[in-house]
Design an enzyme around this catalytic site. Sequence first.
Site, mmCIF file in Angstrom:
data_model
loop_
_atom_site.group_PDB
_atom_site.id
_atom_site.type_symbol
_atom_site.label_atom_id
_atom_site.label_comp_id
_atom_site.label_asym_id
_atom_site.label_seq_id
_atom_site.Cartn_x
_atom_site.Cartn_y
_atom_site.Cartn_z
ATOM 1 C CD GLU A 26 -6.043 0.351 2.178
ATOM 2 O OE1 GLU A 26 -5.799 -0.438 2.786
ATOM 3 O OE2 GLU A 26 -6.580 0.653 1.122
ATOM 4 N NE ARG B 209 -4.024 -1.947 0.103
ATOM 5 C CZ ARG B 209 -3.687 -3.257 -0.134
ATOM 6 N NH1 ARG B 209 -2.779 -3.477 -0.985
ATOM 7 N NH2 ARG B 209 -4.698 -3.981 -0.153
ATOM 8 C CB SER C 224 -9.118 -1.846 3.970
ATOM 9 O OG SER C 224 -9.366 -3.075 3.174
HETATM 10 C C1 LIG Z 1 -15.588 -1.107 -1.689
HETATM 11 C C2 LIG Z 1 -14.012 -0.764 -1.963
HETATM 12 C C3 LIG Z 1 -13.164 -1.729 -1.828
HETATM 13 C C4 LIG Z 1 -11.704 -1.441 -2.017
HETATM 14 N N1 LIG Z 1 -11.087 -2.552 -2.161
HETATM 15 C C5 LIG Z 1 -9.552 -2.347 -2.515
HETATM 16 C C6 LIG Z 1 -8.738 -3.226 -2.340
HETATM 17 O O1 LIG Z 1 -8.950 -4.691 -2.420
HETATM 18 N N2 LIG Z 1 -7.218 -3.182 -2.419
HETATM 19 C C7 LIG Z 1 -6.674 -1.882 -2.772
HETATM 20 O O2 LIG Z 1 -5.549 -1.718 -2.722
HETATM 21 N N3 LIG Z 1 -7.782 -0.874 -2.430
HETATM 22 C C8 LIG Z 1 -9.268 -1.215 -2.434
HETATM 23 N N4 LIG Z 1 -9.784 -0.077 -2.348
HETATM 24 C C9 LIG Z 1 -9.616 1.502 -2.092
HETATM 25 C C10 LIG Z 1 -9.527 2.028 -3.669
HETATM 26 O O3 LIG Z 1 -10.364 1.458 -4.535
HETATM 27 C C11 LIG Z 1 -7.907 2.405 -4.168
HETATM 28 O O4 LIG Z 1 -7.226 2.927 -3.216
HETATM 29 C C12 LIG Z 1 -7.903 3.039 -5.527
HETATM 30 O O5 LIG Z 1 -6.922 2.724 -6.329
HETATM 31 C C13 LIG Z 1 -8.535 4.396 -5.326
HETATM 32 O O6 LIG Z 1 -8.657 4.821 -6.503
HETATM 33 P P1 LIG Z 1 -9.545 6.107 -6.488
HETATM 34 O O7 LIG Z 1 -9.310 6.869 -8.433
HETATM 35 O O8 LIG Z 1 -11.053 6.256 -6.404
HETATM 36 O O9 LIG Z 1 -8.442 7.275 -5.926
HETATM 37 P P2 LIG Z 1 -8.716 8.648 -4.912
HETATM 38 O O10 LIG Z 1 -9.448 8.311 -3.635
HETATM 39 O O11 LIG Z 1 -9.365 9.577 -5.905
HETATM 40 O O12 LIG Z 1 -7.474 9.113 -4.751
HETATM 41 C C14 LIG Z 1 -6.488 8.201 -3.975
HETATM 42 C C15 LIG Z 1 -5.262 8.811 -3.882
HETATM 43 O O13 LIG Z 1 -4.611 8.968 -5.142
HETATM 44 C C16 LIG Z 1 -4.114 10.269 -5.424
HETATM 45 N N5 LIG Z 1 -4.322 10.083 -6.906
HETATM 46 C C17 LIG Z 1 -5.375 9.848 -7.527
HETATM 47 N N6 LIG Z 1 -5.206 9.835 -9.037
HETATM 48 C C18 LIG Z 1 -4.105 10.151 -9.221
HETATM 49 C C19 LIG Z 1 -3.265 10.657 -10.309
HETATM 50 N N7 LIG Z 1 -3.628 10.538 -11.714
HETATM 51 N N8 LIG Z 1 -1.946 11.297 -10.074
HETATM 52 C C20 LIG Z 1 -1.413 11.310 -8.869
HETATM 53 N N9 LIG Z 1 -2.272 10.770 -7.669
HETATM 54 C C21 LIG Z 1 -3.627 10.616 -7.780
HETATM 55 C C22 LIG Z 1 -5.224 10.986 -4.604
HETATM 56 O O14 LIG Z 1 -4.387 12.332 -4.614
HETATM 57 C C23 LIG Z 1 -5.254 10.199 -3.249
HETATM 58 O O15 LIG Z 1 -4.142 10.438 -2.497
HETATM 59 C C24 LIG Z 1 -11.415 -0.161 -2.100
HETATM 60 C C25 LIG Z 1 -12.352 0.780 -1.892
HETATM 61 C C26 LIG Z 1 -13.485 0.533 -1.797
HETATM 62 C C27 LIG Z 1 -14.616 1.933 -1.581
#
Ligand SMILES: Cc1cc2nc3c(=O)[nH]c(=O)nc-3n(C[C@H](O)[C@H](O)[C@H](O)COP(=O)(O)OP(=O)(O)OC[C@H]3O[C@@H](n4cnc5c(N)ncnc54)[C@H](O)[C@@H]3O)c2cc1C
Length: 340
Positions: A324, A159, A228
Amino acid sequence: MHHKNYPLKDLNSFALDVSAKELIFAETIEQVKIFAQNLPEQFYILGGGSNSLFIENYLGTIFCPDLRGIDVRDDENNFYLHVASGENWHELVKYCLTSNMPGLENLALIPGNCGAAPIQNIGAYGVEFANVCDYVDWFDFQSLKTIRMSAEHCQFSYRDSIFKGALKNKGVVVAVGIKLSKTWVPTLKYQGLNELGENPTPKQVFDTVIAIRESKLPDPKRIPNAGSFFKNPIVNHQTFAAIKAQYPNFPAYPANGTDMKLAAGWLIQESQLKGVAIGGAAVHTLQALVLINNNNATGKNVIELARHVQKTVKQIFNVDLEPEVRLISAQGEQLIEDIN
Ligand SMILES: Cc1cc2nc3c(=O)[nH]c(=O)nc-3n(C[C@H](O)[C@H](O)[C@H](O)COP(=O)(O)OP(=O)(O)OC[C@H]3O[C@@H](n4cnc5c(N)ncnc54)[C@H](O)[C@@H]3O)c2cc1C
Protein backbone atom coordinates in the site's frame (compact mmCIF):
# COMPACT_ATOMS: atom_id res chain seq x y z
CA MET A 1 11.10 28.04 -0.78
CA HIS A 2 13.73 26.20 -2.72
CA HIS A 3 16.35 23.91 -1.09
CA LYS A 4 19.26 21.76 -2.34
CA ASN A 5 20.30 18.41 -0.78
CA TYR A 6 17.48 18.51 1.73
CA PRO A 7 17.37 15.88 4.53
CA LEU A 8 14.12 13.86 4.47
CA LYS A 9 14.47 12.11 7.84
CA ASP A 10 11.84 14.35 9.48
CA LEU A 11 9.60 14.31 6.41
CA ASN A 12 8.92 10.54 6.24
CA SER A 13 7.23 8.54 9.00
CA PHE A 14 9.69 5.64 8.49
CA ALA A 15 12.35 8.19 9.61
CA LEU A 16 14.76 6.89 6.96
CA ASP A 17 17.96 8.90 6.84
CA VAL A 18 17.88 9.95 3.19
CA SER A 19 17.95 13.23 1.28
CA ALA A 20 16.49 14.82 -1.83
CA LYS A 21 18.60 16.54 -4.46
CA GLU A 22 16.10 19.41 -4.45
CA LEU A 23 13.02 20.30 -2.40
CA ILE A 24 10.43 23.01 -3.01
CA PHE A 25 7.71 24.15 -0.57
CA ALA A 26 4.71 25.98 -2.03
CA GLU A 27 2.46 27.96 0.29
CA THR A 28 0.27 29.69 -2.31
CA ILE A 29 -1.43 28.79 -5.58
CA GLU A 30 0.92 31.27 -7.27
CA GLN A 31 3.92 29.23 -6.03
CA VAL A 32 2.25 26.02 -7.26
CA LYS A 33 1.87 27.68 -10.64
CA ILE A 34 5.54 28.69 -10.75
CA PHE A 35 6.51 25.07 -10.00
CA ALA A 36 4.21 23.85 -12.80
CA GLN A 37 5.65 26.36 -15.26
CA ASN A 38 9.14 25.02 -14.55
CA LEU A 39 8.18 21.39 -14.11
CA PRO A 40 11.31 19.33 -13.35
CA GLU A 41 11.87 16.17 -15.38
CA GLN A 42 11.72 14.08 -12.23
CA PHE A 43 9.62 15.04 -9.20
CA TYR A 44 7.65 13.51 -6.31
CA ILE A 45 4.79 15.25 -4.49
CA LEU A 46 5.13 14.89 -0.72
CA GLY A 47 2.53 15.59 1.97
CA GLY A 48 3.19 14.35 5.51
CA GLY A 49 5.34 11.44 4.26
CA SER A 50 3.31 8.80 6.15
CA ASN A 51 2.67 6.64 3.11
CA SER A 52 5.99 7.11 1.32
CA LEU A 53 9.09 4.93 1.65
CA PHE A 54 12.32 6.49 0.36
CA ILE A 55 14.55 3.53 -0.43
CA GLU A 56 17.65 5.68 -1.01
CA ASN A 57 18.62 9.31 -1.67
CA TYR A 58 16.17 10.79 -4.16
CA LEU A 59 17.82 12.34 -7.22
CA GLY A 60 14.89 14.49 -8.34
CA THR A 61 12.79 17.32 -6.88
CA ILE A 62 10.43 16.86 -3.95
CA PHE A 63 7.42 19.19 -4.17
CA CYS A 64 5.58 19.94 -0.91
CA PRO A 65 2.21 21.68 -1.43
CA ASP A 66 1.90 23.35 1.96
CA LEU A 67 -1.22 25.46 1.44
CA ARG A 68 -3.26 26.23 4.56
CA GLY A 69 -6.79 27.26 5.53
CA ILE A 70 -10.22 25.83 6.34
CA ASP A 71 -13.48 27.51 5.25
CA VAL A 72 -16.88 26.35 6.46
CA ARG A 73 -20.38 27.11 5.20
CA ASP A 74 -23.66 25.31 5.73
CA ASP A 75 -27.24 25.03 4.54
CA GLU A 76 -30.27 23.41 6.08
CA ASN A 77 -28.93 19.86 5.66
CA ASN A 78 -25.13 19.90 5.50
CA PHE A 79 -21.85 21.48 6.53
CA TYR A 80 -19.47 22.17 3.64
CA LEU A 81 -15.74 22.40 4.37
CA HIS A 82 -13.11 23.67 1.96
CA VAL A 83 -9.74 22.48 3.29
CA ALA A 84 -6.33 23.39 1.84
CA SER A 85 -4.03 20.46 1.05
CA GLY A 86 -1.34 21.24 3.67
CA GLU A 87 -3.73 21.00 6.64
CA ASN A 88 -3.14 17.98 8.90
CA TRP A 89 -5.88 15.34 8.59
CA HIS A 90 -6.21 14.40 12.29
CA GLU A 91 -6.30 18.09 13.30
CA LEU A 92 -9.19 18.51 10.84
CA VAL A 93 -11.04 15.57 12.41
CA LYS A 94 -10.57 17.16 15.88
CA TYR A 95 -11.64 20.59 14.61
CA CYS A 96 -14.86 19.14 13.13
CA LEU A 97 -15.66 17.30 16.34
CA THR A 98 -15.13 20.30 18.60
CA SER A 99 -17.13 22.51 16.19
CA ASN A 100 -20.13 20.15 16.36
CA MET A 101 -19.71 18.94 12.79
CA PRO A 102 -19.46 15.16 13.28
CA GLY A 103 -18.89 12.63 10.53
CA LEU A 104 -15.10 12.18 10.38
CA GLU A 105 -14.51 10.49 13.76
CA ASN A 106 -13.97 6.98 12.31
CA LEU A 107 -11.01 8.47 10.39
CA ALA A 108 -9.34 9.87 13.52
CA LEU A 109 -5.58 9.51 14.02
CA ILE A 110 -4.76 8.75 10.39
CA PRO A 111 -1.46 10.60 9.90
CA GLY A 112 -0.73 12.85 6.95
CA ASN A 113 -2.10 15.85 5.11
CA CYS A 114 -5.59 16.53 3.77
CA GLY A 115 -4.24 16.77 0.21
CA ALA A 116 -3.18 13.11 0.36
CA ALA A 117 -6.57 11.87 1.65
CA PRO A 118 -8.13 11.46 -1.82
CA ILE A 119 -4.99 9.92 -3.37
CA GLN A 120 -5.44 6.47 -1.84
CA ASN A 121 -8.98 7.21 -0.59
CA ILE A 122 -8.02 6.84 3.08
CA GLY A 123 -10.27 4.61 5.10
CA ALA A 124 -10.73 3.08 8.53
CA TYR A 125 -13.47 1.52 10.66
CA GLY A 126 -16.04 1.36 7.87
CA VAL A 127 -15.65 4.93 6.55
CA GLU A 128 -13.65 6.11 3.53
CA PHE A 129 -12.76 9.58 2.32
CA ALA A 130 -15.07 8.86 -0.65
CA ASN A 131 -18.06 8.83 1.74
CA VAL A 132 -17.53 12.47 2.76
CA CYS A 133 -15.90 13.90 -0.37
CA ASP A 134 -17.79 16.72 -2.06
CA TYR A 135 -15.02 17.66 -4.52
CA VAL A 136 -11.26 17.78 -5.02
CA ASP A 137 -9.54 20.94 -6.28
CA TRP A 138 -6.83 19.80 -8.67
CA PHE A 139 -4.19 22.15 -10.07
CA ASP A 140 -3.55 20.89 -13.58
CA PHE A 141 0.12 21.23 -14.61
CA GLN A 142 -0.69 21.60 -18.29
CA SER A 143 -3.48 24.19 -18.31
CA LEU A 144 -2.05 25.89 -15.16
CA LYS A 145 -5.59 26.08 -13.79
CA THR A 146 -7.41 24.65 -10.79
CA ILE A 147 -10.11 22.19 -11.81
CA ARG A 148 -12.91 21.26 -9.41
CA MET A 149 -13.47 17.50 -9.67
CA SER A 150 -16.63 15.88 -8.34
CA ALA A 151 -16.29 12.82 -6.08
CA GLU A 152 -17.57 10.67 -8.94
CA HIS A 153 -14.88 12.02 -11.28
CA CYS A 154 -12.21 10.96 -8.71
CA GLN A 155 -13.03 7.23 -9.33
CA PHE A 156 -12.56 6.24 -5.70
CA SER A 157 -12.26 2.57 -4.80
CA TYR A 158 -10.43 0.58 -2.09
CA ARG A 159 -7.13 2.49 -1.49
CA ASP A 160 -7.34 3.84 -5.03
CA SER A 161 -8.42 6.84 -7.12
CA ILE A 162 -7.85 8.46 -10.50
CA PHE A 163 -4.90 10.33 -8.92
CA LYS A 164 -2.90 7.08 -8.65
CA GLY A 165 -3.79 6.20 -12.25
CA ALA A 166 -4.61 8.45 -15.19
CA LEU A 167 -3.79 11.71 -13.36
CA LYS A 168 -0.54 10.60 -11.69
CA ASN A 169 2.07 13.39 -11.94
CA LYS A 170 -0.30 15.47 -14.09
CA GLY A 171 -1.17 17.91 -11.31
CA VAL A 172 -1.53 18.37 -7.56
CA VAL A 173 -4.39 18.41 -5.06
CA VAL A 174 -4.59 21.96 -3.69
CA ALA A 175 -7.77 21.58 -1.61
CA VAL A 176 -10.51 19.11 -0.76
CA GLY A 177 -14.22 19.75 -0.28
CA ILE A 178 -15.93 17.76 2.46
CA LYS A 179 -19.69 17.46 2.97
CA LEU A 180 -20.97 16.41 6.40
CA SER A 181 -24.65 15.72 6.94
CA LYS A 182 -26.34 17.59 9.81
CA THR A 183 -28.20 14.35 10.51
CA TRP A 184 -25.33 12.39 12.00
CA VAL A 185 -25.58 8.61 11.70
CA PRO A 186 -22.69 6.78 13.40
CA THR A 187 -20.91 3.96 11.56
CA LEU A 188 -20.45 1.27 14.18
CA LYS A 189 -20.12 -2.00 12.30
CA TYR A 190 -16.48 -2.61 13.26
CA GLN A 191 -15.43 -4.63 16.26
CA GLY A 192 -14.92 -2.35 19.24
CA LEU A 193 -17.32 0.27 17.90
CA ASN A 194 -20.25 -2.15 17.82
CA GLU A 195 -20.01 -2.35 21.62
CA LEU A 196 -20.91 1.32 22.03
CA GLY A 197 -24.67 0.71 22.17
CA GLU A 198 -27.32 2.32 19.98
CA ASN A 199 -26.81 6.02 20.64
CA PRO A 200 -23.18 6.91 21.25
CA THR A 201 -22.03 10.52 20.94
CA PRO A 202 -19.56 11.51 18.21
CA LYS A 203 -16.98 12.09 20.98
CA GLN A 204 -17.45 8.51 22.23
CA VAL A 205 -16.88 7.16 18.71
CA PHE A 206 -13.81 9.42 18.29
CA ASP A 207 -12.34 8.34 21.67
CA THR A 208 -12.99 4.66 20.95
CA VAL A 209 -11.37 4.81 17.50
CA ILE A 210 -8.32 6.45 19.07
CA ALA A 211 -8.17 3.89 21.90
CA ILE A 212 -8.38 0.95 19.45
CA ARG A 213 -5.75 2.44 17.15
CA GLU A 214 -3.37 3.25 20.02
CA SER A 215 -3.69 -0.30 21.37
CA LYS A 216 -2.75 -1.84 18.00
CA LEU A 217 -0.71 0.57 15.93
CA PRO A 218 2.78 1.79 16.82
CA ASP A 219 3.06 5.59 17.09
CA PRO A 220 5.40 6.60 14.23
CA LYS A 221 6.99 9.25 16.48
CA ARG A 222 8.29 6.50 18.78
CA ILE A 223 8.53 3.52 16.41
CA PRO A 224 8.86 4.79 12.84
CA ASN A 225 6.50 3.10 10.36
CA ALA A 226 4.07 3.86 7.54
CA GLY A 227 0.94 2.12 8.85
CA SER A 228 -0.37 -0.89 6.91
CA PHE A 229 2.46 -1.86 4.59
CA PHE A 230 0.27 -4.07 2.38
CA LYS A 231 -3.28 -3.74 1.06
CA ASN A 232 -5.85 -6.32 2.12
CA PRO A 233 -5.81 -8.69 -0.87
CA ILE A 234 -8.97 -9.33 -2.86
CA VAL A 235 -9.15 -12.95 -4.08
CA ASN A 236 -11.55 -15.07 -6.10
CA HIS A 237 -13.89 -17.57 -4.53
CA GLN A 238 -11.64 -20.56 -5.32
CA THR A 239 -8.66 -19.17 -3.41
CA PHE A 240 -10.95 -18.12 -0.57
CA ALA A 241 -12.51 -21.61 -0.34
CA ALA A 242 -9.08 -23.30 -0.25
CA ILE A 243 -7.96 -21.20 2.74
CA LYS A 244 -11.33 -21.47 4.50
CA ALA A 245 -11.18 -25.29 4.29
CA GLN A 246 -7.95 -25.25 6.29
CA TYR A 247 -8.67 -22.27 8.58
CA PRO A 248 -12.45 -22.11 9.23
CA ASN A 249 -12.19 -18.94 11.40
CA PHE A 250 -10.06 -16.74 9.25
CA PRO A 251 -11.31 -13.16 8.71
CA ALA A 252 -12.64 -12.26 5.23
CA TYR A 253 -15.24 -9.82 3.88
CA PRO A 254 -17.27 -9.84 0.65
CA ALA A 255 -15.86 -7.53 -2.04
CA ASN A 256 -16.88 -6.84 -5.66
CA GLY A 257 -19.63 -9.43 -6.04
CA THR A 258 -18.19 -12.95 -5.65
CA ASP A 259 -14.66 -11.93 -4.61
CA MET A 260 -13.49 -11.79 -0.99
CA LYS A 261 -11.24 -9.30 0.79
CA LEU A 262 -8.82 -11.03 3.18
CA ALA A 263 -7.14 -9.52 6.25
CA ALA A 264 -3.48 -9.16 5.18
CA GLY A 265 -2.39 -8.81 8.83
CA TRP A 266 -3.92 -12.19 9.66
CA LEU A 267 -2.14 -13.89 6.72
CA ILE A 268 1.21 -12.45 7.86
CA GLN A 269 0.59 -13.39 11.49
CA GLU A 270 -0.42 -16.97 10.59
CA SER A 271 2.76 -17.20 8.50
CA GLN A 272 4.64 -16.79 11.82
CA LEU A 273 6.28 -13.58 10.64
CA LYS A 274 5.61 -11.35 13.67
CA GLY A 275 8.92 -10.00 14.99
CA VAL A 276 10.93 -11.25 11.99
CA ALA A 277 13.69 -8.72 11.22
CA ILE A 278 16.08 -7.91 8.40
CA GLY A 279 18.75 -5.37 9.35
CA GLY A 280 17.01 -2.60 11.29
CA ALA A 281 13.55 -3.36 9.86
CA ALA A 282 11.05 -5.71 11.51
CA VAL A 283 7.48 -6.98 11.34
CA HIS A 284 5.72 -5.35 14.31
CA THR A 285 5.02 -7.82 17.11
CA LEU A 286 1.50 -6.51 17.89
CA GLN A 287 0.24 -5.70 14.37
CA ALA A 288 1.78 -7.91 11.68
CA LEU A 289 0.58 -5.65 8.86
CA VAL A 290 2.97 -2.90 10.00
CA LEU A 291 6.67 -2.98 9.12
CA ILE A 292 8.77 -0.85 11.45
CA ASN A 293 12.15 0.83 11.51
CA ASN A 294 13.28 -0.20 14.98
CA ASN A 295 17.03 0.10 14.61
CA ASN A 296 18.39 2.53 12.01
CA ALA A 297 16.90 0.57 9.13
CA THR A 298 17.80 1.40 5.57
CA GLY A 299 15.19 1.54 2.84
CA LYS A 300 16.75 -1.60 1.36
CA ASN A 301 16.20 -3.45 4.69
CA VAL A 302 12.49 -2.59 4.53
CA ILE A 303 12.21 -3.71 0.89
CA GLU A 304 14.01 -7.00 1.61
CA LEU A 305 11.71 -7.63 4.57
CA ALA A 306 8.61 -6.78 2.52
CA ARG A 307 9.73 -9.25 -0.17
CA HIS A 308 10.32 -11.93 2.46
CA VAL A 309 6.77 -11.37 3.78
CA GLN A 310 5.32 -11.55 0.25
CA LYS A 311 7.21 -14.75 -0.55
CA THR A 312 6.29 -16.51 2.70
CA VAL A 313 2.57 -15.62 2.46
CA LYS A 314 2.53 -16.76 -1.17
CA GLN A 315 4.12 -20.11 -0.24
CA ILE A 316 1.71 -20.78 2.62
CA PHE A 317 -1.58 -19.30 1.34
CA ASN A 318 -1.01 -18.83 -2.40
CA VAL A 319 -2.04 -15.17 -1.98
CA ASP A 320 -0.19 -12.17 -3.47
CA LEU A 321 0.32 -9.17 -1.18
CA GLU A 322 0.64 -5.77 -2.85
CA PRO A 323 2.31 -2.86 -1.01
CA GLU A 324 0.00 0.00 0.00
CA VAL A 325 3.01 2.22 0.77
CA ARG A 326 4.50 4.18 -2.16
CA LEU A 327 8.09 3.10 -2.86
CA ILE A 328 10.52 5.73 -4.12
CA SER A 329 14.01 4.92 -5.37
CA ALA A 330 16.68 7.39 -6.56
CA GLN A 331 14.92 7.70 -9.93
CA GLY A 332 11.32 7.90 -8.70
CA GLU A 333 8.38 5.75 -7.71
CA GLN A 334 8.73 2.05 -8.51
CA LEU A 335 6.81 -1.19 -8.09
CA ILE A 336 8.43 -3.54 -5.58
CA GLU A 337 9.13 -6.13 -8.31
CA ASP A 338 11.12 -3.54 -10.32
CA ILE A 339 13.40 -2.40 -7.48
CA ASN A 340 17.02 -3.66 -7.69
C1 LIG B 1 0.57 4.81 11.94
C2 LIG B 1 -0.12 4.95 10.61
C3 LIG B 1 -1.45 4.59 10.49
C4 LIG B 1 -2.12 4.72 9.25
N1 LIG B 1 -3.44 4.36 9.17
C5 LIG B 1 -4.09 4.48 8.00
C6 LIG B 1 -5.48 4.14 7.92
O1 LIG B 1 -6.11 3.73 8.89
N2 LIG B 1 -6.09 4.27 6.71
C7 LIG B 1 -5.44 4.74 5.61
O2 LIG B 1 -6.07 4.84 4.55
N3 LIG B 1 -4.13 5.09 5.67
C8 LIG B 1 -3.45 4.97 6.83
N4 LIG B 1 -2.12 5.31 6.90
C9 LIG B 1 -1.42 5.78 5.69
C10 LIG B 1 -1.34 7.32 5.56
O3 LIG B 1 -1.59 7.94 6.78
C11 LIG B 1 -2.33 7.84 4.51
O4 LIG B 1 -2.07 7.26 3.27
C12 LIG B 1 -2.23 9.38 4.37
O5 LIG B 1 -3.25 9.85 3.52
C13 LIG B 1 -0.87 9.80 3.82
O6 LIG B 1 -0.80 11.20 3.92
P1 LIG B 1 0.60 11.94 3.74
O7 LIG B 1 0.32 13.38 3.58
O8 LIG B 1 1.52 11.55 4.82
O9 LIG B 1 1.04 11.28 2.35
P2 LIG B 1 2.48 11.15 1.65
O10 LIG B 1 3.15 9.91 2.13
O11 LIG B 1 3.21 12.41 1.74
O12 LIG B 1 1.97 10.90 0.16
C14 LIG B 1 1.19 9.78 -0.15
C15 LIG B 1 0.88 9.80 -1.66
O13 LIG B 1 0.04 10.90 -1.96
C16 LIG B 1 0.68 11.77 -2.91
N5 LIG B 1 0.32 13.15 -2.50
C17 LIG B 1 0.45 13.68 -1.26
N6 LIG B 1 -0.05 14.93 -1.24
C18 LIG B 1 -0.51 15.19 -2.49
C19 LIG B 1 -1.14 16.31 -3.12
N7 LIG B 1 -1.42 17.43 -2.44
N8 LIG B 1 -1.46 16.22 -4.44
C20 LIG B 1 -1.18 15.10 -5.14
N9 LIG B 1 -0.59 14.00 -4.60
C21 LIG B 1 -0.26 14.05 -3.29
C22 LIG B 1 2.16 11.46 -2.83
O14 LIG B 1 2.82 11.73 -4.06
C23 LIG B 1 2.13 9.97 -2.50
O15 LIG B 1 1.99 9.23 -3.66
C24 LIG B 1 -1.43 5.21 8.13
C25 LIG B 1 -0.07 5.60 8.26
C26 LIG B 1 0.57 5.47 9.48
C27 LIG B 1 2.01 5.91 9.62
